[in-house]
Structures are given as C-alpha cells and as structure tokens.
Motif scaffolding. Structure first.
Motif, PDB file in Angstrom:
ATOM      1  N   ILE A 134      -0.811   7.695  -3.291  1.00 34.83           N
ATOM      2  CA  ILE A 134       0.035   7.601  -1.887  1.00 34.83           C
ATOM      3  C   ILE A 134       0.279   8.949  -1.398  1.00 34.83           C
ATOM      4  O   ILE A 134       1.164   9.568  -2.242  1.00 34.83           O
ATOM      5  CB  ILE A 134       1.067   6.542  -1.664  1.00 34.83           C
ATOM      6  CG1 ILE A 134       0.723   5.311  -2.257  1.00 34.83           C
ATOM      7  CG2 ILE A 134       1.751   6.585  -0.738  1.00 34.83           C
ATOM      8  CD1 ILE A 134       1.519   4.134  -2.254  1.00 34.83           C
ATOM      9  N   SER A 135      -0.025   9.192  -0.287  1.00 31.04           N
ATOM     10  CA  SER A 135       0.733  10.269   0.494  1.00 31.04           C
ATOM     11  C   SER A 135       1.335  10.056   1.962  1.00 31.04           C
ATOM     12  O   SER A 135       1.173   9.011   2.363  1.00 31.04           O
ATOM     13  CB  SER A 135      -0.434  11.288   0.761  1.00 31.04           C
ATOM     14  OG  SER A 135      -1.272  10.778   1.577  1.00 31.04           O
ATOM     15  N   GLU A 136       1.882  10.821   2.611  1.00 33.96           N
ATOM     16  CA  GLU A 136       2.424  10.614   3.872  1.00 33.96           C
ATOM     17  C   GLU A 136       1.248  10.263   4.838  1.00 33.96           C
ATOM     18  O   GLU A 136       1.552   9.537   5.971  1.00 33.96           O
ATOM     19  CB  GLU A 136       3.190  12.112   4.479  1.00 33.96           C
ATOM     20  CG  GLU A 136       4.358  12.384   3.628  1.00 33.96           C
ATOM     21  CD  GLU A 136       5.053  13.523   4.142  1.00 33.96           C
ATOM     22  OE1 GLU A 136       4.498  14.051   5.136  1.00 33.96           O
ATOM     23  OE2 GLU A 136       6.285  13.698   3.686  1.00 33.96           O
ATOM     24  N   ASP A 137       0.013  10.848   4.607  1.00 30.07           N
ATOM     25  CA  ASP A 137      -0.910  10.417   5.634  1.00 30.07           C
ATOM     26  C   ASP A 137      -1.346   9.069   5.245  1.00 30.07           C
ATOM     27  O   ASP A 137      -1.766   8.267   6.681  1.00 30.07           O
ATOM     28  CB  ASP A 137      -2.122  11.374   5.465  1.00 30.07           C
ATOM     29  CG  ASP A 137      -1.813  12.882   5.780  1.00 30.07           C
ATOM     30  OD1 ASP A 137      -0.785  12.909   6.580  1.00 30.07           O
ATOM     31  OD2 ASP A 137      -2.178  13.560   5.117  1.00 30.07           O
ATOM     32  N   GLY A 140       0.906   4.343   5.290  1.00 28.84           N
ATOM     33  CA  GLY A 140       1.255   3.272   6.046  1.00 28.84           C
ATOM     34  C   GLY A 140      -0.026   2.028   5.686  1.00 28.84           C
ATOM     35  O   GLY A 140       0.312   0.834   5.963  1.00 28.84           O
ATOM     36  N   TRP A 141      -1.169   2.245   5.406  1.00 28.88           N
ATOM     37  CA  TRP A 141      -2.243   1.639   5.194  1.00 28.88           C
ATOM     38  C   TRP A 141      -2.539   1.097   3.648  1.00 28.88           C
ATOM     39  O   TRP A 141      -3.028   0.066   3.258  1.00 28.88           O
ATOM     40  CB  TRP A 141      -3.391   1.822   6.012  1.00 28.88           C
ATOM     41  CG  TRP A 141      -4.185   3.120   5.695  1.00 28.88           C
ATOM     42  CD1 TRP A 141      -3.806   4.461   5.763  1.00 28.88           C
ATOM     43  CD2 TRP A 141      -5.136   3.229   4.735  1.00 28.88           C
ATOM     44  NE1 TRP A 141      -4.596   5.180   5.455  1.00 28.88           N
ATOM     45  CE2 TRP A 141      -5.448   4.541   4.379  1.00 28.88           C
ATOM     46  CE3 TRP A 141      -5.976   2.388   3.618  1.00 28.88           C
ATOM     47  CZ2 TRP A 141      -6.344   5.187   3.577  1.00 28.88           C
ATOM     48  CZ3 TRP A 141      -6.751   2.816   2.827  1.00 28.88           C
ATOM     49  CH2 TRP A 141      -6.946   4.357   2.814  1.00 28.88           C
ATOM     50  N   ILE A 142      -2.268   2.174   2.778  1.00 29.40           N
ATOM     51  CA  ILE A 142      -2.751   1.781   1.511  1.00 29.40           C
ATOM     52  C   ILE A 142      -1.737   1.098   0.602  1.00 29.40           C
ATOM     53  O   ILE A 142      -1.977   0.709  -0.370  1.00 29.40           O
ATOM     54  CB  ILE A 142      -3.099   3.225   0.868  1.00 29.40           C
ATOM     55  CG1 ILE A 142      -3.811   2.858  -0.370  1.00 29.40           C
ATOM     56  CG2 ILE A 142      -1.836   3.944   0.306  1.00 29.40           C
ATOM     57  CD1 ILE A 142      -4.495   4.423  -1.052  1.00 29.40           C
ATOM     58  N   ARG A 143      -0.566   0.956   1.272  1.00 30.67           N
ATOM     59  CA  ARG A 143       0.684   0.568   0.294  1.00 30.67           C
ATOM     60  C   ARG A 143       0.385  -0.877   0.019  1.00 30.67           C
ATOM     61  O   ARG A 143       0.278  -1.404  -0.910  1.00 30.67           O
ATOM     62  CB  ARG A 143       1.757   0.649   1.056  1.00 30.67           C
ATOM     63  CG  ARG A 143       2.943   0.064   0.328  1.00 30.67           C
ATOM     64  CD  ARG A 143       4.404   0.313   1.090  1.00 30.67           C
ATOM     65  NE  ARG A 143       4.300   0.342   2.585  1.00 30.67           N
ATOM     66  CZ  ARG A 143       4.746  -0.910   3.067  1.00 30.67           C
ATOM     67  NH1 ARG A 143       5.171  -1.996   2.331  1.00 30.67           N
ATOM     68  NH2 ARG A 143       4.584  -0.860   4.484  1.00 30.67           N
ATOM     69  N   TRP A 144      -0.020  -1.743   1.077  1.00 34.81           N
ATOM     70  CA  TRP A 144      -0.507  -2.989   1.004  1.00 34.81           C
ATOM     71  C   TRP A 144      -1.700  -3.429  -0.013  1.00 34.81           C
ATOM     72  O   TRP A 144      -1.636  -4.436  -0.577  1.00 34.81           O
ATOM     73  CB  TRP A 144      -0.546  -3.753   2.268  1.00 34.81           C
ATOM     74  CG  TRP A 144       0.648  -4.426   2.871  1.00 34.81           C
ATOM     75  CD1 TRP A 144       1.477  -3.693   3.939  1.00 34.81           C
ATOM     76  CD2 TRP A 144       1.622  -5.209   2.581  1.00 34.81           C
ATOM     77  NE1 TRP A 144       2.444  -4.274   4.159  1.00 34.81           N
ATOM     78  CE2 TRP A 144       2.474  -5.390   3.436  1.00 34.81           C
ATOM     79  CE3 TRP A 144       1.445  -6.268   1.534  1.00 34.81           C
ATOM     80  CZ2 TRP A 144       3.594  -6.223   3.095  1.00 34.81           C
ATOM     81  CZ3 TRP A 144       2.510  -6.949   1.297  1.00 34.81           C
ATOM     82  CH2 TRP A 144       3.567  -7.289   2.070  1.00 34.81           C
ATOM     83  N   GLY A 145      -2.579  -2.456   0.217  1.00 35.58           N
ATOM     84  CA  GLY A 145      -3.691  -2.504  -0.615  1.00 35.58           C
ATOM     85  C   GLY A 145      -3.589  -2.547  -2.097  1.00 35.58           C
ATOM     86  O   GLY A 145      -3.843  -3.301  -2.841  1.00 35.58           O
TER      87      GLY A 145
END
Length: 203
Positions: A134-137, A140-145
């Motif tokens: 996980i990065s700042e970029d 937003g979208w990878i966290r739920w995945g």
C-alpha cells in the motif's frame, strides 16, 4: 467451528459436500434478506444515495451470489454495502476449511508451546506482508481488496484453527494423564489389599 469438526475426516467428497451445504444453509437466508433490503434502500436517490448505474447493479448481484470478495481490487467496486465483504470472505474461508484442517493439525499438534507461538508469529507476519504494497497512490482502492480477498485472509483463519487444535490436543493429553493416574491409584489399592486366608474344609 474447528471445535465441531476437529475429528471429522474430510477425505470423502460426500462429507465435504454435506459440510458445505450445512454451512451455507445456516447463514445464507439471513444474508440474502439483509442484502436485498440494503440494495433496495440504496437504489435511485433513496435516502440521499447516488443513482444506481449498471455497474452498481452488477456489483450488487455478484455480492448476493457471494463473489464480491474476489473483485474488490477493482476501483469503485467496494462502495455497495461495505460490511458484506466480511461475510462473503468468511464464506470462502469455510469453503477452504476441509482442505486446511488436516495440514493445520499436522503442523500445530506437535511441539511445545514455544514452537506453537513461533508458528503463530510466522503466520501473523505473513498476514501483514500484503499491506506493505500500500502506498499513498493506491491506498484508496487497494485497501478493500486486501481486506476482503479470501486467499490473503487464510493466515489469520489458520491462526484461529491452530489455537482450537492446540487447546484440544492439550486437553486430550490432560485427560490421558488423569486416566493414567486414576488407573495407578486403583492398582495401588489392589496391591495394598490384604490377601484372604484359605482354610481347607476338614473332612
């Protein structure tokens, strides 16, 4: 759940199928009703929600069919009834359970508690590895995945299984020791009992 199936043999497909049907029947009716009600409340402008487009209907339908845990990496797919991810992910871990039980028993039933804790820590570290991507970029979208993808949740699921197996194994050993102590006391009592004298009958 492991407590109830710890001695079950899942080598047979029929046994696995009966297990899956029972797990499905226990949770899915409530899940389906609550999901449909939630989808209905979130339709066009209901309670201030945004208008449903085709993508939202597709995501809602696949969630109802228990597939939403597999595609949450797709941006925009995780906003429909977010808490559903936990239930759907848990369902897939139940599907994996029959194939995990025997390897987990073999791995965690032997060795002392020190070795057990070391194995648990290793699983914990493995469960954290995906989060290093996980990065700042992409946060937003990878966290739920990462949260919902079933394969990434296996280490945590196995930790719970391992604890139940270990406690059950220790309980079995304590029961066996108690049985041996009781048997020893019984034999000791037999040895201390005075022998009866035999007096032959005089003819």
């Amino acid at each position: 759940m492991t407590w109830g199936y710890i001695s079950r043999d899942f080598d047979s497909h029929e046994v696995r199928w009966r297990y899956w049907v029972r797990r499905f029947a226990r949770f899915y009716p409530d899940f389906a009703i609550s999901s449909v009600v939630t989808f209905a409340l979130k339709t066009t402008y209901m309670f201030g929600c945004h208008e449903f487009g085709l993508a939202k209907w597709i995501f809602s339908g696949t969630s109802l069919l228990l597939f939403s845990a597999w595609y949450r990496f797709i941006p925009g797919s995780g906003y429909v009834n977010g808490p559903v991810w936990f239930i759907v992910t848990l369902f897939w871990l139940w599907v994996f359970f029959p194939f995990l039980l025997e390897p987990v028993k073999n791995a965690f039933r032997t060795g002392g508690w020190g070795m057990f804790v070391a194995k648990i820590l290793l699983l914990w570290v493995l469960s954290l590895v995906p989060w290093t991507f996980i990065s700042e970029d992409n946060e937003g979208w990878i966290r739920w995945g990462l949260r919902s993808f079933p394969l990434l949740r296996i280490p945590e699921f196995v930790m719970g299984m391992a604890l139940a197996i270990r406690v059950d194994n220790d309980k079995e050993e304590e029961d066996m020791e108690e049985e041996e102590r009781s048997k020893g006391k019984s034999e000791e009592g037999e040895d201390k009992r005075p022998a009866s004298s035999f007096h032959p009958r005089l003819l």
